[in-house]
Write a protein that holds these residues in place. Structure first.
Motif, PDB file in Angstrom:
ATOM      1  N   MET A 130       2.708 -73.541  35.646  1.00  0.00           N
ATOM      2  CA  MET A 130       1.783 -73.189  34.566  1.00  0.00           C
ATOM      3  C   MET A 130       2.554 -72.876  33.290  1.00  0.00           C
ATOM      4  SD  MET A 130      -1.196 -71.115  36.668  1.00  0.00           S
ATOM      5  CE  MET A 130      -2.529 -71.518  35.536  1.00  0.00           C
ATOM      6  N   GLU A 131       2.069 -73.426  32.189  1.00  0.00           N
ATOM      7  CA  GLU A 131       2.705 -73.280  30.879  1.00  0.00           C
ATOM      8  C   GLU A 131       1.902 -72.262  30.061  1.00  0.00           C
ATOM      9  OE1 GLU A 131       2.908 -77.207  29.201  1.00  0.00           O
ATOM     10  OE2 GLU A 131       3.396 -78.101  31.153  1.00  0.00           O
ATOM     11  N   GLN A 132       2.392 -71.033  30.033  1.00  0.00           N
ATOM     12  CA  GLN A 132       1.662 -69.934  29.410  1.00  0.00           C
ATOM     13  C   GLN A 132       1.980 -69.817  27.921  1.00  0.00           C
ATOM     14  OE1 GLN A 132      -0.618 -67.168  30.820  1.00  0.00           O
ATOM     15  NE2 GLN A 132      -0.907 -67.580  28.625  1.00  0.00           N
ATOM     16  N   GLU A 133       0.992 -70.155  27.092  1.00  0.00           N
ATOM     17  CA  GLU A 133       1.138 -69.961  25.650  1.00  0.00           C
ATOM     18  C   GLU A 133       0.607 -68.585  25.263  1.00  0.00           C
ATOM     19  OE1 GLU A 133       0.865 -74.607  24.137  1.00  0.00           O
ATOM     20  OE2 GLU A 133      -0.955 -73.363  24.087  1.00  0.00           O
TER      21      GLU A 133
ATOM     22  N   HIS B 192       3.188 -64.893  40.507  1.00  0.00           N
ATOM     23  CA  HIS B 192       4.315 -64.938  39.576  1.00  0.00           C
ATOM     24  C   HIS B 192       3.849 -64.967  38.120  1.00  0.00           C
ATOM     25  CE1 HIS B 192       7.996 -65.575  42.156  1.00  0.00           C
ATOM     26  NE2 HIS B 192       7.009 -65.566  43.041  1.00  0.00           N
ATOM     27  N   LEU B 193       2.731 -65.651  37.842  1.00  0.00           N
ATOM     28  CA  LEU B 193       2.266 -65.693  36.460  1.00  0.00           C
ATOM     29  C   LEU B 193       1.744 -64.333  36.010  1.00  0.00           C
ATOM     30  CD1 LEU B 193       2.018 -67.583  34.024  1.00  0.00           C
ATOM     31  CD2 LEU B 193      -0.366 -67.929  34.649  1.00  0.00           C
TER      32      LEU B 193
ATOM     33  N   PHE C 225       2.640 -59.351  32.832  1.00  0.00           N
ATOM     34  CA  PHE C 225       2.854 -57.913  32.776  1.00  0.00           C
ATOM     35  C   PHE C 225       4.189 -57.593  32.107  1.00  0.00           C
ATOM     36  CE2 PHE C 225       4.848 -54.109  34.497  1.00  0.00           C
ATOM     37  CZ  PHE C 225       3.890 -53.149  34.194  1.00  0.00           C
ATOM     38  N   ILE C 226       5.231 -58.295  32.494  1.00  0.00           N
ATOM     39  CA  ILE C 226       6.552 -58.061  31.915  1.00  0.00           C
ATOM     40  C   ILE C 226       6.530 -58.329  30.416  1.00  0.00           C
ATOM     41  CG2 ILE C 226       8.943 -58.885  31.888  1.00  0.00           C
ATOM     42  CD1 ILE C 226       8.714 -59.319  34.920  1.00  0.00           C
TER      43      ILE C 226
ATOM     44  N   ASP D  90      -7.496 -66.877  34.544  1.00  0.00           N
ATOM     45  CA  ASP D  90      -6.952 -66.248  35.747  1.00  0.00           C
ATOM     46  C   ASP D  90      -6.313 -67.361  36.574  1.00  0.00           C
ATOM     47  OD1 ASP D  90      -6.562 -65.203  38.390  1.00  0.00           O
ATOM     48  OD2 ASP D  90      -7.997 -63.619  37.923  1.00  0.00           O
ATOM     49  N   PRO D  91      -5.003 -67.310  36.785  1.00  0.00           N
ATOM     50  CA  PRO D  91      -4.343 -68.401  37.508  1.00  0.00           C
ATOM     51  C   PRO D  91      -4.852 -68.573  38.936  1.00  0.00           C
ATOM     52  CG  PRO D  91      -2.864 -66.521  37.230  1.00  0.00           C
ATOM     53  CD  PRO D  91      -4.049 -66.271  36.357  1.00  0.00           C
TER      54      PRO D  91
END
Length: 402
Positions: free
Chosen positions: A163-166, A247-248, A253-254, A377-378
């Motif tokens: 997944m490519e999170q923008e 993981h996403l 969160f991080i 939501d992944p």
């Protein structure tokens, strides 16, 4: 007379500055940051360096009632947990997280995934939890429950996701990081994968997040500056089955925590700035064992055909608002498909589904679903893809997204 000259120059300088701030969109502005970010980090560090004996701090993390927000709290353990089974169940006040009424507010936290804590460092842990109500039924925003069951049904097909999170970096006032306070930066073009202080806004945050994810054990595999200034992307994967969502969410969160330390805010809004600016998505790459093997392109094409027949179903689950958030982004412009139409193509970033050029050449690999929004939501996204592509579920109802 001599004292009047400096005052005259000061007044003239101030007038020029005020004029430029209103007429020149490229003039830099002072960033609105949180008060806590201005506290001395070296003072905090001296306490974090104190020995903690055999005790371990475990930060429990969960998704709140909005389906987008994350909450956390910490407890002390007597020893370092090696597996999920070593972590105790816990609870919290759901009436303060939009998840229950005050008269019956206790909610349960059940640990499901464990990561190293990049903020407190070893042996401390980050613990991703599922939320259950007082009657032990999953909370409404606990979408991991059904996702895990669906993933278990197809584990022999080894579904891989990436997944490519923008996301967009904002000041605490909601203004994009680095944007002038009285105008706009230059038009899009030089920012994507850009280098230089006038092109890359907030790289310190990006680098800190990347290293923190690696330390935590998150399967982060890359990052880059995006098309809109102050917008970035990180990629997570390949992850198999339920681990994609785990993981996403921890990577998100991080990122929130890193931004907190820098005094800024991360937004996953799919269209944070209206007008001629790119939105933010969470493009999802998918493959099975068959797709990755010789002749896999046939299985990819079959999956895409199934997706085309359930376009509205997928749009409904690809953002937390049932498609309304994505309607602001999926306009058919700014490298998006139209929300009302399904399309697919090789190397086409304006399609719903993109087949990478290398996949078209090798006749095997994966495809990219470009429809999920940045705030998706992944668990919901990956479950929907499995239901349609591997379990061959059918049926949908047209939906109004406005």
């Amino acid at each position: 007379m001599s004292y009047r000259i400096p005052i005259l120059f000061l007044s003239l300088s101030l007038s020029i500055r005020l004029f430029l701030s209103h007429s020149c969109p490229f003039l830099p502005s002072k960033m609105a940051t949180s008060s806590s970010a201005r506290l001395s980090k070296s003072v905090k560090q001296q306490y974090l360096e104190l020995p903690q004996g055999d005790k371990v701090q475990a930060m429990y993390i969960w998704i709140d009632g909005t389906g987008e927000g994350l909450r956390c709290k910490t407890r002390t353990l007597d020893s370092e947990p090696k597996t999920i089974e070593d972590l105790p169940e816990w609870n919290f006040d759901g009436s303060s997280t939009y998840q229950s009424e005050g008269s019956n507010s206790d909610m349960y936290l059940l640990p499901k995934a464990i990561f190293r804590d990049p903020f407190r460092k070893d042996p401390n842990k980050l613990v991703l939890c599922e939320v259950f109500k007082y009657n032990r039924k999953p909370a409404e925003t606990n979408l991991r429950q059904t996702c895990r069951k669906v993933m278990d049904m197809v584990e022999n097909q080894h579904p891989w996701f990436g997944m490519e999170q923008e996301y967009t970096i904002l000041g605490t006032d909601g203004h994009p990081f680095g944007w002038p306070s009285n105008g706009f930066p230059g038009p899009q073009g030089p920012y994507y994968c850009g280098v230089g202080a006038d092109k890359a806004y907030g790289r310190d945050i990006v680098e800190a997040h990347y290293r923190a994810c690696l330390y935590a054990g998150v399967e982060i595999c890359g990052t880059n500056a995006e098309v809109m200034p102050a917008q970035w992307e990180f990629q997570v994967g390949p992850c198999e089955g339920i681990s994609m969502g785990d993981h996403l969410w921890i990577a998100r969160f991080i990122l929130h925590r890193v931004c907190e330390d820098f005094g800024v805010v991360v937004s996953f809004d799919p269209k944070p700035i209206s007008g001629n600016w790119n939105g933010a998505g969470c493009h999802t790459n998918f493959s099975t064992k068959q797709m990755r093997e010789e002749g896999g392109l046939r299985h990819i094409e079959e999956a895409i055909e199934k997706l085309g027949k359930r376009h509205h179903y997928h749009i409904r689950v690809y953002d937390p608002k049932g498609g309304r958030d994505n309607a602001r982004r999926l306009t058919g412009h700014h490298e998006t498909s139209n929300i009302h139409e399904f399309s697919a193509g090789v190397a086409n970033r304006g399609a719903s589904i993109r087949i990478p050029r290398s996949v078209g050449q090798d006749k095997r690999g994966y495809f990219e679903d470009r429809r999920p929004s940045a705030n998706c939501d992944p668990y919901a996204v990956t479950e929907a893809i499995i239901r349609t592509c591997l379990l061959s579920e059918e049926g949908e109802e047209p939906v109004e997204y406005n």
